[in-house]
Design a protein around this motif. Sequence first.
Motif, PDB file in Angstrom:
ATOM      1  N   LEU A   1      35.336  43.483 -79.733  1.00  0.00           N
ATOM      2  CA  LEU A   1      34.932  42.313 -78.418  1.00  0.00           C
ATOM      3  C   LEU A   1      34.656  40.986 -78.442  1.00  0.00           C
ATOM      4  O   LEU A   1      34.782  39.885 -78.223  1.00  0.00           O
ATOM      5  CB  LEU A   1      34.088  42.929 -77.913  1.00  0.00           C
ATOM      6  N   GLY A   2      32.952  41.235 -79.351  1.00  0.00           N
ATOM      7  CA  GLY A   2      32.726  39.900 -79.681  1.00  0.00           C
ATOM      8  C   GLY A   2      33.045  38.781 -79.693  1.00  0.00           C
ATOM      9  O   GLY A   2      33.072  37.667 -79.242  1.00  0.00           O
ATOM     10  N   ILE A   3      34.180  38.851 -81.084  1.00  0.00           N
ATOM     11  CA  ILE A   3      34.749  37.777 -81.693  1.00  0.00           C
ATOM     12  C   ILE A   3      35.271  37.297 -80.722  1.00  0.00           C
ATOM     13  O   ILE A   3      36.215  35.937 -80.492  1.00  0.00           O
ATOM     14  CB  ILE A   3      35.105  37.637 -82.887  1.00  0.00           C
ATOM     15  N   LEU A   4      36.228  38.460 -80.116  1.00  0.00           N
ATOM     16  CA  LEU A   4      37.561  38.057 -78.708  1.00  0.00           C
ATOM     17  C   LEU A   4      36.660  36.816 -77.926  1.00  0.00           C
ATOM     18  O   LEU A   4      37.125  36.274 -77.551  1.00  0.00           O
ATOM     19  CB  LEU A   4      38.355  39.505 -78.437  1.00  0.00           C
ATOM     20  N   LEU A   5      35.858  37.684 -77.508  1.00  0.00           N
ATOM     21  CA  LEU A   5      35.045  37.032 -76.483  1.00  0.00           C
ATOM     22  C   LEU A   5      34.606  34.752 -76.962  1.00  0.00           C
ATOM     23  O   LEU A   5      35.538  34.506 -75.643  1.00  0.00           O
ATOM     24  CB  LEU A   5      34.084  37.547 -75.615  1.00  0.00           C
TER      25      LEU A   5
END
Length: 54
Positions: A37-41
Amino acid sequence: MVVITSAAHAANALLAEGAGGKEHSGINPPLNGAIVLGILLVLLFITTRLNKDR
């Protein structure tokens, strides 16, 4: 054809035994989800803020 079947049977038997009984614990699923999720954000932020078409 017999050679392929024999090789497939041998590979199946080898894979069914596992890796010598060793099991790895793997990655914690909630941690994995948080990292993804962090990478996608971050990618979303980069895509929206650095878009030169706007």
